[in-house]
Scaffold this motif. Structure first.
Motif, short mmCIF file in Angstrom:
data_model
loop_
_atom_site.label_atom_id
_atom_site.label_comp_id
_atom_site.label_asym_id
_atom_site.label_seq_id
_atom_site.Cartn_x
_atom_site.Cartn_y
_atom_site.Cartn_z
N GLU A 169 9.23 13.00 -5.62
CA GLU A 169 8.08 13.25 -6.48
C GLU A 169 8.18 14.65 -7.12
O GLU A 169 8.34 15.66 -6.43
CB GLU A 169 6.78 13.15 -5.66
N LYS A 170 8.10 14.71 -8.44
CA LYS A 170 8.25 15.97 -9.16
C LYS A 170 6.91 16.67 -9.41
O LYS A 170 6.86 17.88 -9.61
CB LYS A 170 8.94 15.73 -10.51
N ASN A 171 5.83 15.92 -9.39
CA ASN A 171 4.51 16.52 -9.57
C ASN A 171 4.04 17.17 -8.27
O ASN A 171 3.99 16.51 -7.23
CB ASN A 171 3.51 15.45 -10.03
N TYR A 172 3.72 18.46 -8.32
CA TYR A 172 3.39 19.21 -7.10
C TYR A 172 2.21 18.60 -6.34
O TYR A 172 2.29 18.36 -5.13
CB TYR A 172 3.09 20.67 -7.46
N SER B 74 8.76 24.28 -8.18
CA SER B 74 9.37 24.68 -9.45
C SER B 74 10.36 25.81 -9.25
O SER B 74 10.25 26.60 -8.29
CB SER B 74 8.27 25.13 -10.42
#
Length: 283
Positions: free
Chosen positions: A39-42, A97
């Motif tokens: 998952e890239k969304n924090y 990030s």
């Protein structure tokens, strides 16, 4: 004889049932942790991380999991058992990030008490000399646990890796004690240098374009922590640890009664403690 056969068969069936249950737990944990890692969304990653932690808490409520191999899960996180059998760690990371890292670590005691560490992201002055606890933990992924007796107390030396940021990685030598009341203390003054300074932990920082080996080895009845010597690629970069690389020589710490003594320009090859190449970035 029939009673003995019945008991034996029951034990086999029960053992197979336990093994299958633990395997189911393991597969469930892998699936949920993969969701976290991909998952890239924090915010979504942290939500998935809570789901993983709920599954982990359910899994480790089963007393049999303390000694269960978890070989497949160990490819996604650290599940090391301390050599003295006192605790097992469940330790994983979430990439943020700019390749910064957030770490989780649960310490499962033999009596199934769970000690949870909080990754303290605030700047800590003179970090190598600071005393920390479970709420101010310097987060890392641990891959080696070394118990040593010191003044009638067990001190654990932990070797770890930190992805740090997009430019550099870190290797950490941490010191830890656990009291009888299950209180964790990080930062025991056991890393002694020839200049008289004694550190509570040792942190190495090096370029992501390089690598650094940090390993625990035993040779000639002695314990060593052996690691690549780091240096800047040119003198004008001395103040920029992000650029540091190995120069193919070694330094070490040698255990001496109750502390690790620093040894510069250590001749690792003469002890035959390992052979090159060893370029695993996590070890």
């Amino acid at each position: 004889m029939l009673k003995w056969k019945f008991s034996f068969c029951f034990l086999l069936v029960f053992s197979a049932f336990i093994s299958q249950t633990l395997q189911d737990y393991e597969l469930k944990l892998i699936s949920k942790l993969e969701n976290v890692h991909f998952e890239k969304n924090y915010d979504k990653a942290m939500q998935l991380n809570e789901e993983f932690k709920n599954a982990l808490e359910e899994a480790i409520s089963n007393s049999e999991i303390f000694n269960y191999p978890l070989d497949s899960l160990s490819k996604f996180m650290s599940t090391e058992i301390s050599p003295d059998g006192n605790f097992r760690i469940f330790n994983w990371n979430i990439e943020l990030s700019n390749q910064r890292q957030y770490y989780e670590c649960w310490i499962l005691m033999k009596n199934l008490t769970i000690l949870k560490l909080n990754d303290f992201k605030n700047e800590i002055p003179e970090i190598e000399y600071a005393s920390l606890d479970a709420n101010s933990w310097f987060g890392a992924l641990y891959y080696s646990i070394i118990p040593k007796e010191r003044k009638n107390k067990t001190v654990y030396t932990l070797l770890g890796w930190d992805g740090n940021n997009m430019f550099s990685n870190k290797k950490i030598i941490e010191s830890m004690t656990i009291s009888k009341k299950n209180k964790i203390q990080f930062g025991v003054p056991i890393f002694k240098y020839p200049n008289g300074k004694t550190k509570k932990r040792v942190i190495f920082q090096y370029s992501k374009q390089s690598y650094m080996s940090l390993k625990h080895r035993q040779a000639r009845k002695q314990d060593y922590l052996i690691f690549d010597h780091l240096m800047p690629p040119s003198p004008h970069l001395k103040e920029f640890a992000d650029w540091y690389v190995t120069d193919l020589s070694f330094d070490a710490f040698q255990w001496n009664e109750n502390q690790w003594d620093f040894k510069r320009d250590f001749d690792a090859k003469s002890l035959k403690v390992f052979k090159r190449p060893f370029n695993d970035p996590n070890k």
